[in-house]
Design a protein around this motif. Structure first.
Motif, mmCIF file in Angstrom:
data_model
loop_
_atom_site.group_PDB
_atom_site.id
_atom_site.type_symbol
_atom_site.label_atom_id
_atom_site.label_comp_id
_atom_site.label_asym_id
_atom_site.label_seq_id
_atom_site.Cartn_x
_atom_site.Cartn_y
_atom_site.Cartn_z
ATOM 1 N N GLY A 243 1.010 -1.294 0.013
ATOM 2 C CA GLY A 243 -0.031 0.126 0.108
ATOM 3 C C GLY A 243 0.803 1.199 0.053
ATOM 4 N N ARG A 244 0.345 2.427 -0.272
ATOM 5 C CA ARG A 244 0.781 3.705 -0.203
ATOM 6 C C ARG A 244 1.075 3.923 1.241
ATOM 7 N NH1 ARG A 244 -3.676 4.995 -3.572
ATOM 8 N NH2 ARG A 244 -4.701 5.340 -1.963
ATOM 9 N N SER A 245 2.494 4.601 1.574
ATOM 10 C CA SER A 245 2.969 4.740 2.725
ATOM 11 C C SER A 245 3.390 6.370 2.900
ATOM 12 C CB SER A 245 3.953 3.915 3.189
ATOM 13 O OG SER A 245 4.345 4.020 4.554
ATOM 14 N N SER A 246 3.020 6.959 4.209
ATOM 15 C CA SER A 246 3.651 8.126 4.527
ATOM 16 C C SER A 246 5.078 7.940 5.305
ATOM 17 C CB SER A 246 2.943 9.077 5.188
ATOM 18 O OG SER A 246 2.423 8.439 6.292
ATOM 19 N N ALA A 247 5.242 6.656 5.585
ATOM 20 C CA ALA A 247 6.674 6.132 6.304
ATOM 21 C C ALA A 247 7.731 5.818 5.184
ATOM 22 C CB ALA A 247 6.233 5.105 7.024
ATOM 23 N N ASN A 248 8.172 4.587 5.281
ATOM 24 C CA ASN A 248 9.290 4.117 4.400
ATOM 25 C C ASN A 248 10.382 5.299 4.167
ATOM 26 O OD1 ASN A 248 7.827 1.642 3.282
ATOM 27 N ND2 ASN A 248 6.781 2.967 1.959
ATOM 28 N N THR A 249 10.860 5.577 5.231
ATOM 29 C CA THR A 249 12.044 6.724 5.622
ATOM 30 C C THR A 249 13.179 5.861 4.798
ATOM 31 O OG1 THR A 249 10.849 7.508 7.319
ATOM 32 C CG2 THR A 249 13.091 8.249 6.920
ATOM 33 N N PRO A 250 13.759 6.828 3.774
ATOM 34 C CA PRO A 250 14.917 6.035 3.385
ATOM 35 C C PRO A 250 16.044 6.057 4.591
ATOM 36 C CG PRO A 250 14.115 7.522 1.692
ATOM 37 C CD PRO A 250 13.480 7.568 3.108
ATOM 38 N N VAL A 251 17.347 5.176 4.406
ATOM 39 C CA VAL A 251 18.156 4.985 5.330
ATOM 40 C C VAL A 251 19.629 4.931 4.609
ATOM 41 C CG1 VAL A 251 19.511 3.925 7.191
ATOM 42 C CG2 VAL A 251 16.856 4.073 7.010
ATOM 43 N N ALA A 252 20.303 5.924 4.712
ATOM 44 C CA ALA A 252 21.546 6.085 3.673
ATOM 45 C C ALA A 252 21.442 5.627 2.207
ATOM 46 C CB ALA A 252 22.593 4.945 4.471
ATOM 47 N N ASP A 253 20.315 6.405 1.766
ATOM 48 C CA ASP A 253 20.113 6.302 0.401
ATOM 49 C C ASP A 253 19.440 4.959 -0.121
ATOM 50 O OD1 ASP A 253 20.737 8.958 -0.030
ATOM 51 O OD2 ASP A 253 22.952 8.160 -0.565
ATOM 52 N N TYR A 254 19.139 3.992 0.924
ATOM 53 C CA TYR A 254 18.280 2.805 0.682
ATOM 54 C C TYR A 254 16.903 2.992 0.743
ATOM 55 C CZ TYR A 254 17.083 -2.098 1.417
ATOM 56 O OH TYR A 254 16.492 -3.431 1.404
ATOM 57 N N THR A 255 16.360 2.905 -0.332
ATOM 58 C CA THR A 255 14.820 3.639 -0.637
ATOM 59 C C THR A 255 13.983 2.327 -0.631
ATOM 60 O OG1 THR A 255 14.885 3.060 -3.024
ATOM 61 C CG2 THR A 255 15.659 5.369 -2.152
ATOM 62 N N VAL A 256 12.731 2.644 -0.585
ATOM 63 C CA VAL A 256 11.585 1.620 -0.470
ATOM 64 C C VAL A 256 11.510 1.048 -1.738
ATOM 65 C CG1 VAL A 256 9.729 2.787 -1.143
ATOM 66 C CG2 VAL A 256 9.302 1.039 0.181
ATOM 67 N N GLU A 257 11.605 1.310 -2.901
ATOM 68 C CA GLU A 257 11.866 0.753 -4.137
ATOM 69 C C GLU A 257 13.065 -0.090 -4.197
ATOM 70 O OE1 GLU A 257 9.798 4.567 -4.605
ATOM 71 O OE2 GLU A 257 11.469 4.006 -3.841
ATOM 72 N N ASP A 258 13.952 0.117 -3.662
ATOM 73 C CA ASP A 258 15.130 -0.764 -3.197
ATOM 74 C C ASP A 258 14.740 -1.902 -2.728
ATOM 75 O OD1 ASP A 258 17.314 0.725 -4.601
ATOM 76 O OD2 ASP A 258 17.530 1.688 -2.569
ATOM 77 N N VAL A 259 13.769 -1.892 -1.580
ATOM 78 C CA VAL A 259 13.310 -3.030 -0.735
ATOM 79 C C VAL A 259 12.397 -3.644 -1.609
ATOM 80 C CG1 VAL A 259 11.803 -3.804 1.302
ATOM 81 C CG2 VAL A 259 13.607 -1.539 1.428
ATOM 82 N N TYR A 260 11.539 -3.453 -2.331
ATOM 83 C CA TYR A 260 10.638 -3.982 -3.560
ATOM 84 C C TYR A 260 11.507 -4.657 -4.445
ATOM 85 C CZ TYR A 260 7.048 -0.723 -1.401
ATOM 86 O OH TYR A 260 6.567 -0.021 -0.494
ATOM 87 N N LYS A 261 12.432 -4.013 -4.953
ATOM 88 C CA LYS A 261 13.168 -4.723 -6.084
ATOM 89 C C LYS A 261 13.955 -6.181 -5.431
ATOM 90 C CE LYS A 261 16.321 -3.676 -9.702
ATOM 91 N NZ LYS A 261 17.455 -4.603 -9.477
ATOM 92 N N GLU A 262 14.545 -5.744 -4.491
ATOM 93 C CA GLU A 262 15.434 -7.058 -3.714
ATOM 94 C C GLU A 262 14.123 -8.239 -3.563
ATOM 95 O OE1 GLU A 262 18.867 -4.532 -1.445
ATOM 96 O OE2 GLU A 262 17.166 -5.227 -0.226
ATOM 97 N N LEU A 263 12.905 -7.969 -2.845
ATOM 98 C CA LEU A 263 12.221 -8.944 -2.483
ATOM 99 C C LEU A 263 11.613 -9.414 -3.874
ATOM 100 C CD1 LEU A 263 10.550 -10.301 -0.493
ATOM 101 C CD2 LEU A 263 8.640 -8.681 -0.797
ATOM 102 N N SER A 264 11.431 -8.988 -4.963
ATOM 103 C CA SER A 264 11.117 -9.465 -6.354
ATOM 104 C C SER A 264 11.902 -10.396 -6.804
ATOM 105 C CB SER A 264 10.537 -8.171 -7.089
ATOM 106 O OG SER A 264 10.214 -8.570 -8.367
ATOM 107 N N GLU A 265 13.253 -9.878 -6.774
ATOM 108 C CA GLU A 265 14.284 -10.680 -7.410
ATOM 109 C C GLU A 265 14.348 -12.283 -6.399
ATOM 110 O OE1 GLU A 265 17.459 -8.037 -7.461
ATOM 111 O OE2 GLU A 265 16.919 -6.945 -9.218
ATOM 112 N N GLU A 266 14.351 -11.978 -5.138
ATOM 113 C CA GLU A 266 14.605 -13.052 -4.431
ATOM 114 C C GLU A 266 13.450 -14.009 -4.493
ATOM 115 O OE1 GLU A 266 16.846 -10.487 -0.636
ATOM 116 O OE2 GLU A 266 14.795 -11.283 -0.368
#
Length: 308
Positions: A243-266
């Protein structure tokens, strides 16, 4: 709350309120035992067919050990946020469908927007029937509590569902999910036995997870998803919707899109995100346990749920 009751009465409902909807002390409305007793009594009360908490509860997890899962009835429990922990626990332990959607307080307007309004049609769908929902036209960027609209939300931003790879997507499977901040705490407990649920209630069907993030940073979200993966929650999974979120605060340039991409690849599955689910309204009514066919076509989404 009174406005929500008036709105429900206009819709033809006879509203019965529990005591704990009106109390609050130290981050909870009452003791775990009292909250659970109220739920247990509502569940076996023949005059109550629908249970809608006013909103979530930060410490709802305390009540699980006092819930009488042996006497869970085929009646709807509807809500989101912390409530989704109870919803998922009920469905996983008993196979009884539960409804992830609007909370009662968001039904206090003169009417509801088209997306929110579907909750009643979804919950009126009969066994072996199907119900189709569409992605919203617009969503609310931020709450304006001092400026409510007739449908409560300030829907100002154009909705656009997205996918990893920007592809159009089709996925099918049984829906399970909720607010990841809370449901992640079911992992490793008697209330989060996803594999047992699959064996007992949906033999042969894959799972589509719908998840939304209320307050987690991207690294905390990643940790939670890895824990779910290692516990087997994503086994036989055909896709994940975030879902959409007002959270998902990036940490050291690690974005939520990075999270989604890694999960999709795994997992080698499609990932949809910015869907109508959770704390950035409006939201589609997702039924835990329903068979769903989800499609994304050029930013627009459809969810066809069948109750079987």
């Amino acid at each position: 709350m009174n406005l929500a009751f008036e709105s429900m009465n206009r819709k033809g409902f006879n509203v019965i309120s529990g005591e704990t909807a009106w109390t609050q002390h130290k981050a909870k409305s009452a003791s775990a035992e009292k909250r659970a007793e109220e739920v247990n009594n509502m569940m076996v009360n023949e005059n109550i067919q629908l249970i809608i908490p006013p909103w979530g509860g930060e410490l709802l997890i305390e009540v699980l050990e006092y819930i009488d899962f042996e006497n869970i009835q085929n009646k709807w429990v509807l809500g989101y946020s912390d409530i989704s922990l109870l919803l998922l626990a009920i469905t996983l332990k008993t196979g009884v469908a539960t409804a992830h959607g609007t909370n009662l307080v968001d039904l206090r307007g003169e009417y509801s927007d088209d997306t929110t309004e579907m909750w009643q049609s979804v919950l009126s769908t009969k066994i072996r029937e199907s119900i189709l929902q569409y992605s919203s036209e617009k969503y609310q960027k931020e709450w304006q509590f001092d400026n409510p609209t007739p449908h409560i939300f300030n829907l100002t931003e154009q909705t656009c569902w997205k996918s990893i790879g920007n592809d159009n997507v089709k996925m099918q499977g049984r829906l399970l999910g909720g607010c990841i901040d809370t449901i992640r705490h079911l992992v490793g407990t008697p209330y989060g036995e996803v594999q047992k649920f699959k064996e007992n209630y949906i033999k042969g069907d894959s799972v589509i997870w719908f998840l939304e993030n209320c307050e987690l940073s991207t690294t905390d979200l990643r940790r939670s998803l890895v824990q779910m993966k290692l516990s087997g929650w994503f086994d036989d999974c055909s896709g994940v919707m975030f879902g959409r979120s007002s959270a998902n605060t990036p940490v050291a340039d690690y974005t939520v899109e990075d999270v989604y991409k890694e999960l999709s690849e795994e997992l080698q599955i499609p990932i949809l995100y910015d869907v109508d689910c959770g704390h950035v309204p409006p939201q589609i009514t997702f039924i835990n346990g329903a068979y769903a066919e989800v499609e994304l076509d050029n930013g627009r989404g459809t969810v066809l749920q069948t109750f079987k």
